[in-house]
Motif scaffolding. Structure first.
Motif, PDB file in Angstrom:
ATOM      1  N   LYS A   8      74.928  -0.946  49.111  1.00 24.71           N
ATOM      2  CA  LYS A   8      73.684  -1.061  49.867  1.00 24.71           C
ATOM      3  C   LYS A   8      72.510  -1.042  48.898  1.00 24.71           C
ATOM      4  O   LYS A   8      72.371  -0.116  48.096  1.00 24.71           O
ATOM      5  N   THR A   9      71.654  -2.052  48.979  1.00 26.45           N
ATOM      6  CA  THR A   9      70.469  -2.148  48.134  1.00 26.45           C
ATOM      7  C   THR A   9      69.228  -1.937  48.997  1.00 26.45           C
ATOM      8  O   THR A   9      69.087  -2.546  50.067  1.00 26.45           O
ATOM      9  N   TRP A  10      68.327  -1.059  48.524  1.00 25.17           N
ATOM     10  CA  TRP A  10      67.074  -0.804  49.238  1.00 25.17           C
ATOM     11  C   TRP A  10      66.193  -2.034  49.184  1.00 25.17           C
ATOM     12  O   TRP A  10      65.886  -2.554  48.117  1.00 25.17           O
ATOM     13  N   ILE A  11      65.775  -2.540  50.346  1.00 30.71           N
ATOM     14  CA  ILE A  11      64.841  -3.669  50.431  1.00 30.71           C
ATOM     15  C   ILE A  11      63.667  -3.311  51.337  1.00 30.71           C
ATOM     16  O   ILE A  11      62.920  -4.184  51.774  1.00 30.71           O
ATOM     17  N   GLY A  12      63.475  -2.019  51.597  1.00 27.75           N
ATOM     18  CA  GLY A  12      62.488  -1.550  52.558  1.00 27.75           C
ATOM     19  C   GLY A  12      61.066  -1.486  52.043  1.00 27.75           C
ATOM     20  O   GLY A  12      60.204  -0.932  52.707  1.00 27.75           O
ATOM     21  N   GLY A  13      60.813  -2.037  50.867  1.00 26.35           N
ATOM     22  CA  GLY A  13      59.453  -2.019  50.346  1.00 26.35           C
ATOM     23  C   GLY A  13      59.116  -0.682  49.716  1.00 26.35           C
ATOM     24  O   GLY A  13      59.989   0.109  49.366  1.00 26.35           O
ATOM     25  N   SER A  14      57.814  -0.417  49.601  1.00 27.96           N
ATOM     26  CA  SER A  14      57.367   0.758  48.874  1.00 27.96           C
ATOM     27  C   SER A  14      57.461   2.042  49.680  1.00 27.96           C
ATOM     28  O   SER A  14      57.418   3.133  49.117  1.00 27.96           O
ATOM     29  N   SER A  17      61.818   4.342  55.987  1.00 27.92           N
ATOM     30  CA  SER A  17      62.776   5.292  56.512  1.00 27.92           C
ATOM     31  C   SER A  17      64.171   5.005  55.981  1.00 27.92           C
ATOM     32  O   SER A  17      64.639   3.863  56.017  1.00 27.92           O
ATOM     33  N   TRP A  18      64.830   6.047  55.539  1.00 29.28           N
ATOM     34  CA  TRP A  18      66.225   5.949  55.109  1.00 29.28           C
ATOM     35  C   TRP A  18      67.083   5.444  56.268  1.00 29.28           C
ATOM     36  O   TRP A  18      68.022   4.697  56.076  1.00 29.28           O
ATOM     37  N   ASN A  19      66.735   5.848  57.480  1.00 31.31           N
ATOM     38  CA  ASN A  19      67.581   5.622  58.643  1.00 31.31           C
ATOM     39  C   ASN A  19      67.348   4.313  59.379  1.00 31.31           C
ATOM     40  O   ASN A  19      67.817   4.144  60.498  1.00 31.31           O
ATOM     41  N   VAL A  20      66.620   3.372  58.793  1.00 34.87           N
ATOM     42  CA  VAL A  20      66.398   2.067  59.411  1.00 34.87           C
ATOM     43  C   VAL A  20      67.325   1.045  58.750  1.00 34.87           C
ATOM     44  O   VAL A  20      67.237   0.810  57.540  1.00 34.87           O
ATOM     45  N   ALA A  21      68.188   0.462  59.547  1.00 33.47           N
ATOM     46  CA  ALA A  21      69.194  -0.468  59.033  1.00 33.47           C
ATOM     47  C   ALA A  21      68.574  -1.620  58.252  1.00 33.47           C
ATOM     48  O   ALA A  21      69.102  -2.059  57.230  1.00 33.47           O
ATOM     49  N   GLY A  22      67.420  -2.128  58.701  1.00 32.31           N
ATOM     50  CA  GLY A  22      66.775  -3.267  58.059  1.00 32.31           C
ATOM     51  C   GLY A  22      66.168  -2.965  56.702  1.00 32.31           C
ATOM     52  O   GLY A  22      65.751  -3.885  55.993  1.00 32.31           O
ATOM     53  N   ASN A  23      66.122  -1.693  56.301  1.00 33.53           N
ATOM     54  CA  ASN A  23      65.622  -1.342  54.968  1.00 33.53           C
ATOM     55  C   ASN A  23      66.689  -1.477  53.894  1.00 33.53           C
ATOM     56  O   ASN A  23      66.426  -1.227  52.719  1.00 33.53           O
ATOM     57  N   TRP A  24      67.885  -1.865  54.294  1.00 35.18           N
ATOM     58  CA  TRP A  24      69.016  -1.971  53.381  1.00 35.18           C
ATOM     59  C   TRP A  24      69.630  -3.365  53.451  1.00 35.18           C
ATOM     60  O   TRP A  24      69.617  -3.997  54.488  1.00 35.18           O
ATOM     61  N   SER A  25      70.183  -3.813  52.343  1.00 36.36           N
ATOM     62  CA  SER A  25      70.908  -5.080  52.313  1.00 36.36           C
ATOM     63  C   SER A  25      72.283  -4.842  51.694  1.00 36.36           C
ATOM     64  O   SER A  25      72.368  -4.277  50.600  1.00 36.36           O
ATOM     65  N   PRO A  26      73.342  -5.261  52.396  1.00 40.61           N
ATOM     66  CA  PRO A  26      73.315  -5.813  53.742  1.00 40.61           C
ATOM     67  C   PRO A  26      72.832  -4.776  54.744  1.00 40.61           C
ATOM     68  O   PRO A  26      72.859  -3.574  54.477  1.00 40.61           O
ATOM     69  N   GLY A  46      64.079  -1.886  40.633  1.00 37.94           N
ATOM     70  CA  GLY A  46      62.651  -2.022  40.379  1.00 37.94           C
ATOM     71  C   GLY A  46      62.141  -3.445  40.433  1.00 37.94           C
ATOM     72  O   GLY A  46      60.940  -3.666  40.589  1.00 37.94           O
ATOM     73  N   SER A  47      63.033  -4.440  40.322  1.00 36.39           N
ATOM     74  CA  SER A  47      62.563  -5.825  40.422  1.00 36.39           C
ATOM     75  C   SER A  47      62.142  -6.161  41.852  1.00 36.39           C
ATOM     76  O   SER A  47      61.474  -7.157  42.089  1.00 36.39           O
ATOM     77  N   LEU A  48      62.513  -5.310  42.826  1.00 35.14           N
ATOM     78  CA  LEU A  48      62.125  -5.512  44.221  1.00 35.14           C
ATOM     79  C   LEU A  48      60.904  -4.689  44.602  1.00 35.14           C
ATOM     80  O   LEU A  48      60.430  -4.757  45.728  1.00 35.14           O
ATOM     81  N   GLY A  49      60.382  -3.899  43.682  1.00 33.11           N
ATOM     82  CA  GLY A  49      59.242  -3.014  43.916  1.00 33.11           C
ATOM     83  C   GLY A  49      59.389  -1.817  43.001  1.00 33.11           C
ATOM     84  O   GLY A  49      60.479  -1.277  42.863  1.00 33.11           O
ATOM     85  N   THR A  50      58.311  -1.392  42.359  1.00 33.98           N
ATOM     86  CA  THR A  50      58.440  -0.384  41.310  1.00 33.98           C
ATOM     87  C   THR A  50      58.494   1.050  41.805  1.00 33.98           C
ATOM     88  O   THR A  50      58.971   1.926  41.102  1.00 33.98           O
TER      89      THR A  50
END
Length: 122
Positions: A8-14, A17-26, A46-50
């Motif tokens: 699971k990779t964090w894509i939730g921006g800066s 919520s840990w518990n939101v499915a859409g903050n993770w990929s897949p 960090g390439s997706l946000g520092t």
């Protein structure tokens, strides 16, 4: 790694919520497993946000294991929780040079089992 574990990779921006499915990929919140099995591997890139700030890390028990934590490309991860925070990684921990994790909680426990790799900043 158990057969159901995922990466699971964090894509939730800066901030998020840990518990939101859409903050993770897949899509889907990282799951833990009970030892000796391990759960999902977690990547903060960090390439997706520092900087990432997570304000609601869920309460875990000390037998819940994630797989591996990887922090790469100069990422700073801030995790806070109102409850005791347990971060257990059964397959290791990698924190690349320039990356760091800050945890604010009543009590914080991080255990790593397996391989650990941390590169010092120069």
């Amino acid at each position: 790694m158990s057969s159901f574990a995922a990466t699971k990779t964090w894509i939730g921006g800066s901030s998020g919520s840990w518990n939101v499915a859409g903050n993770w990929s897949p899509s889907g919140v990282p799951v833990t497993a009970t030892s000796p099995a391990v759960g999902d591997d977690i990547i903060f890139d960090g390439s997706l946000g520092t900087t990432v700030t997570i304000t609601d890390y869920p309460a875990k028990v000390n037998t819940d294991l994630f797989g591996q934590l990887s922090m790469i490309n100069n990422i700073t991860v801030n995790i806070s929780s109102a409850s005791n925070t347990y971060l257990f990684f059964g397959n290791g921990l990698t924190i690349a040079a320039g990356s760091r994790i800050n945890i604010g909680a009543a009590t914080t426990t991080i255990f790593e089992f397996g391989n650990m790799s941390a590169t010092a900043n120069s």
